[in-house]
Write a protein that holds these residues in place. Sequence first.
Motif, PDB file in Angstrom:
ATOM      1  N   VAL A  43       0.822  -1.236   0.172  1.00  0.00           N
ATOM      2  CA  VAL A  43       0.035  -0.064  -0.058  1.00  0.00           C
ATOM      3  C   VAL A  43       1.016   1.470  -0.059  1.00  0.00           C
ATOM      4  CG1 VAL A  43      -1.880   1.378   1.374  1.00  0.00           C
ATOM      5  CG2 VAL A  43      -1.865  -1.229   1.073  1.00  0.00           C
ATOM      6  N   SER A  44       1.994   1.246   0.559  1.00  0.00           N
ATOM      7  CA  SER A  44       2.804   2.445   1.056  1.00  0.00           C
ATOM      8  C   SER A  44       3.410   2.589  -0.548  1.00  0.00           C
ATOM      9  CB  SER A  44       3.927   2.158   2.028  1.00  0.00           C
ATOM     10  OG  SER A  44       4.546   0.994   1.597  1.00  0.00           O
ATOM     11  N   VAL A  45       3.917   1.784  -1.243  1.00  0.00           N
ATOM     12  CA  VAL A  45       4.601   1.829  -2.507  1.00  0.00           C
ATOM     13  C   VAL A  45       3.481   2.477  -3.431  1.00  0.00           C
ATOM     14  CG1 VAL A  45       5.485   0.691  -4.682  1.00  0.00           C
ATOM     15  CG2 VAL A  45       6.229   0.121  -2.376  1.00  0.00           C
ATOM     16  N   MET A  46       2.333   1.946  -3.554  1.00  0.00           N
ATOM     17  CA  MET A  46       1.199   2.537  -4.314  1.00  0.00           C
ATOM     18  C   MET A  46       0.916   3.858  -3.951  1.00  0.00           C
ATOM     19  SD  MET A  46       0.761   0.028  -6.721  1.00  0.00           S
ATOM     20  CE  MET A  46      -0.847   0.838  -7.181  1.00  0.00           C
ATOM     21  N   PRO A  95       8.890  18.747 -11.452  1.00  0.00           N
ATOM     22  CA  PRO A  95       8.538  17.748 -10.347  1.00  0.00           C
ATOM     23  C   PRO A  95       7.734  16.331 -10.349  1.00  0.00           C
ATOM     24  CG  PRO A  95       7.068  19.476 -10.585  1.00  0.00           C
ATOM     25  CD  PRO A  95       7.988  19.623 -11.554  1.00  0.00           C
ATOM     26  N   GLY A  96       8.497  15.390 -10.256  1.00  0.00           N
ATOM     27  CA  GLY A  96       7.772  14.032 -10.562  1.00  0.00           C
ATOM     28  C   GLY A  96       8.801  13.110  -9.928  1.00  0.00           C
ATOM     29  N   CYS A  97       8.402  11.534 -10.087  1.00  0.00           N
ATOM     30  CA  CYS A  97       9.382  10.729  -9.779  1.00  0.00           C
ATOM     31  C   CYS A  97       9.395   9.616 -10.924  1.00  0.00           C
ATOM     32  CB  CYS A  97       8.644   9.969  -8.553  1.00  0.00           C
ATOM     33  SG  CYS A  97       7.089   8.811  -8.867  1.00  0.00           S
ATOM     34  N   GLU A  98      10.029   8.569 -10.628  1.00  0.00           N
ATOM     35  CA  GLU A  98      10.094   7.469 -11.803  1.00  0.00           C
ATOM     36  C   GLU A  98       8.749   7.242 -12.365  1.00  0.00           C
ATOM     37  OE1 GLU A  98      10.705   5.661  -7.903  1.00  0.00           O
ATOM     38  OE2 GLU A  98      11.288   7.406  -8.511  1.00  0.00           O
ATOM     39  N   CYS A  99       7.871   6.724 -11.674  1.00  0.00           N
ATOM     40  CA  CYS A  99       6.652   6.402 -12.070  1.00  0.00           C
ATOM     41  C   CYS A  99       5.989   7.411 -13.072  1.00  0.00           C
ATOM     42  CB  CYS A  99       5.618   6.245 -11.061  1.00  0.00           C
ATOM     43  SG  CYS A  99       6.134   5.274  -9.678  1.00  0.00           S
ATOM     44  N   GLY A 100       5.994   8.667 -12.914  1.00  0.00           N
ATOM     45  CA  GLY A 100       5.697   9.662 -14.031  1.00  0.00           C
ATOM     46  C   GLY A 100       6.529   9.683 -15.296  1.00  0.00           C
ATOM     47  N   ALA A 101       7.895   9.597 -14.970  1.00  0.00           N
ATOM     48  CA  ALA A 101       8.968   9.627 -16.160  1.00  0.00           C
ATOM     49  C   ALA A 101       8.788   8.856 -17.279  1.00  0.00           C
ATOM     50  CB  ALA A 101      10.190   9.874 -15.519  1.00  0.00           C
ATOM     51  N   VAL A 102       8.330   7.603 -16.849  1.00  0.00           N
ATOM     52  CA  VAL A 102       8.349   6.382 -17.802  1.00  0.00           C
ATOM     53  C   VAL A 102       7.170   6.739 -18.818  1.00  0.00           C
ATOM     54  CG1 VAL A 102       7.648   3.995 -18.218  1.00  0.00           C
ATOM     55  CG2 VAL A 102       8.995   4.732 -16.099  1.00  0.00           C
ATOM     56  N   PRO A 103       5.997   7.018 -18.760  1.00  0.00           N
ATOM     57  CA  PRO A 103       5.027   7.271 -19.750  1.00  0.00           C
ATOM     58  C   PRO A 103       5.576   8.675 -20.387  1.00  0.00           C
ATOM     59  CG  PRO A 103       4.145   7.748 -17.694  1.00  0.00           C
ATOM     60  CD  PRO A 103       5.273   7.029 -17.106  1.00  0.00           C
ATOM     61  N   ILE A 104       6.023   9.690 -19.747  1.00  0.00           N
ATOM     62  CA  ILE A 104       6.370  10.717 -20.441  1.00  0.00           C
ATOM     63  C   ILE A 104       7.506  10.441 -21.474  1.00  0.00           C
ATOM     64  CG2 ILE A 104       7.575  13.054 -20.108  1.00  0.00           C
ATOM     65  CD1 ILE A 104       6.334  13.278 -17.425  1.00  0.00           C
ATOM     66  N   ALA A 105       8.723   9.499 -20.936  1.00  0.00           N
ATOM     67  CA  ALA A 105       9.624   9.356 -21.891  1.00  0.00           C
ATOM     68  C   ALA A 105       8.992   8.572 -23.187  1.00  0.00           C
ATOM     69  CB  ALA A 105      10.668   8.450 -21.172  1.00  0.00           C
ATOM     70  N   PHE A 205       1.660  -2.647 -14.732  1.00  0.00           N
ATOM     71  CA  PHE A 205       2.899  -3.123 -14.501  1.00  0.00           C
ATOM     72  C   PHE A 205       3.314  -2.378 -12.930  1.00  0.00           C
ATOM     73  CE2 PHE A 205       2.799  -4.202 -18.645  1.00  0.00           C
ATOM     74  CZ  PHE A 205       3.613  -5.671 -18.721  1.00  0.00           C
ATOM     75  N   LEU A 206       3.135  -1.128 -12.702  1.00  0.00           N
ATOM     76  CA  LEU A 206       3.190  -0.622 -11.394  1.00  0.00           C
ATOM     77  C   LEU A 206       2.594  -1.651 -10.309  1.00  0.00           C
ATOM     78  CD1 LEU A 206       4.348   1.486  -9.405  1.00  0.00           C
ATOM     79  CD2 LEU A 206       1.918   2.616  -9.685  1.00  0.00           C
ATOM     80  N   VAL A 207       1.486  -2.274 -10.432  1.00  0.00           N
ATOM     81  CA  VAL A 207       0.866  -3.121  -9.232  1.00  0.00           C
ATOM     82  C   VAL A 207       1.804  -4.358  -9.265  1.00  0.00           C
ATOM     83  CG1 VAL A 207      -0.978  -4.593  -8.886  1.00  0.00           C
ATOM     84  CG2 VAL A 207      -1.510  -2.043  -9.573  1.00  0.00           C
ATOM     85  N   LEU A 208       2.301  -4.782 -10.362  1.00  0.00           N
ATOM     86  CA  LEU A 208       3.173  -6.164 -10.053  1.00  0.00           C
ATOM     87  C   LEU A 208       4.476  -5.893  -9.451  1.00  0.00           C
ATOM     88  CD1 LEU A 208       2.728  -7.496 -13.756  1.00  0.00           C
ATOM     89  CD2 LEU A 208       1.566  -8.463 -11.793  1.00  0.00           C
ATOM     90  N   GLY A 209       5.074  -4.556 -10.024  1.00  0.00           N
ATOM     91  CA  GLY A 209       6.389  -4.148  -9.348  1.00  0.00           C
ATOM     92  C   GLY A 209       6.166  -3.970  -7.805  1.00  0.00           C
ATOM     93  N   ALA A 210       4.838  -3.326  -7.447  1.00  0.00           N
ATOM     94  CA  ALA A 210       4.677  -2.948  -6.028  1.00  0.00           C
ATOM     95  C   ALA A 210       4.552  -4.556  -5.177  1.00  0.00           C
ATOM     96  CB  ALA A 210       3.441  -2.112  -5.851  1.00  0.00           C
ATOM     97  N   MET A 211       3.948  -5.310  -5.838  1.00  0.00           N
ATOM     98  CA  MET A 211       3.848  -6.634  -5.275  1.00  0.00           C
ATOM     99  C   MET A 211       5.061  -7.457  -5.022  1.00  0.00           C
ATOM    100  SD  MET A 211       0.334  -7.927  -7.277  1.00  0.00           S
ATOM    101  CE  MET A 211       0.537  -9.685  -6.435  1.00  0.00           C
ATOM    102  N   ALA A 212       5.994  -7.236  -5.864  1.00  0.00           N
ATOM    103  CA  ALA A 212       7.337  -7.773  -5.722  1.00  0.00           C
ATOM    104  C   ALA A 212       8.265  -7.289  -4.806  1.00  0.00           C
ATOM    105  CB  ALA A 212       8.063  -7.643  -7.067  1.00  0.00           C
ATOM    106  N   ALA A 213       8.130  -5.869  -4.739  1.00  0.00           N
ATOM    107  CA  ALA A 213       8.700  -4.935  -3.522  1.00  0.00           C
ATOM    108  C   ALA A 213       8.136  -5.419  -2.132  1.00  0.00           C
ATOM    109  CB  ALA A 213       8.488  -3.646  -3.934  1.00  0.00           C
ATOM    110  N   ALA A 214       6.773  -5.768  -2.077  1.00  0.00           N
ATOM    111  CA  ALA A 214       6.291  -6.111  -0.883  1.00  0.00           C
ATOM    112  C   ALA A 214       6.887  -7.413  -0.499  1.00  0.00           C
ATOM    113  CB  ALA A 214       4.925  -5.932  -1.030  1.00  0.00           C
ATOM    114  N   ALA A 252      10.752  10.137  -1.624  1.00  0.00           N
ATOM    115  CA  ALA A 252      10.703   9.489   0.137  1.00  0.00           C
ATOM    116  C   ALA A 252      11.949   8.658   0.180  1.00  0.00           C
ATOM    117  CB  ALA A 252       9.477   8.826   0.268  1.00  0.00           C
ATOM    118  N   ASP A 253      12.876   8.344  -0.781  1.00  0.00           N
ATOM    119  CA  ASP A 253      14.059   7.384  -0.350  1.00  0.00           C
ATOM    120  C   ASP A 253      15.099   8.153   0.597  1.00  0.00           C
ATOM    121  OD1 ASP A 253      15.024   9.160  -2.366  1.00  0.00           O
ATOM    122  OD2 ASP A 253      15.750   7.822  -3.883  1.00  0.00           O
ATOM    123  N   ALA A 254      15.179   9.461   0.439  1.00  0.00           N
ATOM    124  CA  ALA A 254      16.245  10.082   1.167  1.00  0.00           C
ATOM    125  C   ALA A 254      16.241   9.683   2.431  1.00  0.00           C
ATOM    126  CB  ALA A 254      16.269  11.770   0.857  1.00  0.00           C
TER     127      ALA A 254
END
Length: 318
Positions: A43-46, A95-105, A205-214, A252-254
């Motif tokens: 939930v925190s990742v999502m 201002p954004g994170c890697e999740c937003g940068a992927v579709p922009i790229a 794919f974000l949901v799959l990645g969050a599940m793997a991280a959990a 949040a990673d810092a």
Amino acid sequence: MFGDRIGSVEVLAGLLILLVVFRNPVAEAISSPRLQTWTTVFVSVMVQAVPFLVFGVVLSAVIAVFVPRSFWAKALPKHPALAVPVASCAGVVLPGCECGAVPIAGSLIRRGVTPAAALAFLLAAPAINPIVLTATAVAFPNNPEMVVGRGVASLIVAMVMGWLWLRLGRADWIRLPHRPDLEGVSRSRAFWSAVRHDVVHAGGFLVLGAMAAACINVLVPERWLQTLADNPILSVLALAVLAVLLSICSEADAFVAASLSQFSLTSRLAFLVVGPMVDLKLISMQAGVFGRRFAFRFAPATFAIAILVAVGVGAVVF
């Protein structure tokens, strides 16, 4: 026999009946501490990622529908090698994170931007934008050099990977998913069509990645970290791998890195450089947006370059 009669309502009713019948085993499973930890991490990742994913998807749709192709020809240098550093530095203003940068790229590539420049932007934007650098300064109030180290190292990695793509990359490695034709329809309809398309692909794919991280957070014992912290080489590799596994949003990673006080500043710099560029959810999203052939080549190369650059910058800054 029931193929024509079973729909979403029937499936939902069946699931509710199963939950009632097996309510006791389900209740015991949910109360498990390990499952609660898994749920908390997922939930925190999502929660961290979804707002920025939505921001990236909306901006991607704006680029696809409202920004003409001629704009990018004027905004970026014509020579691809010069377009790479310009695109990397452009991440400072977004201002954004890697999740937003992927579709922009992905949208930039569709609009005719050279893939090397789009990929350099993809790597730089989540790590050098004002929000991330400000969060890093707050997390390391006694080590302002960490902000400089993170910004410089991330910018170098983005440019190096962009130039490496120019040298070694192949166009057939990028397989952007088919997007509905946006020509010949109103701008509003094209905009919402692009938004729905990117949410389905990147969000799934974000949901799959969050599940793997959990799952990784539950399976990796914390005591292993203390054992690795005493070895200078293994500590860098350990935190780099940990950044991939934890999949924490770059905003949040810092604060997580600051809490790992048993590790050296160079090791924590590697954590901050690798995380926004290579993690489980990001690899999953890249596979969904650019194709698996791309992700399985680009991610390992970025991981190696990020570690080398972080160690080099750390040796100079700290």
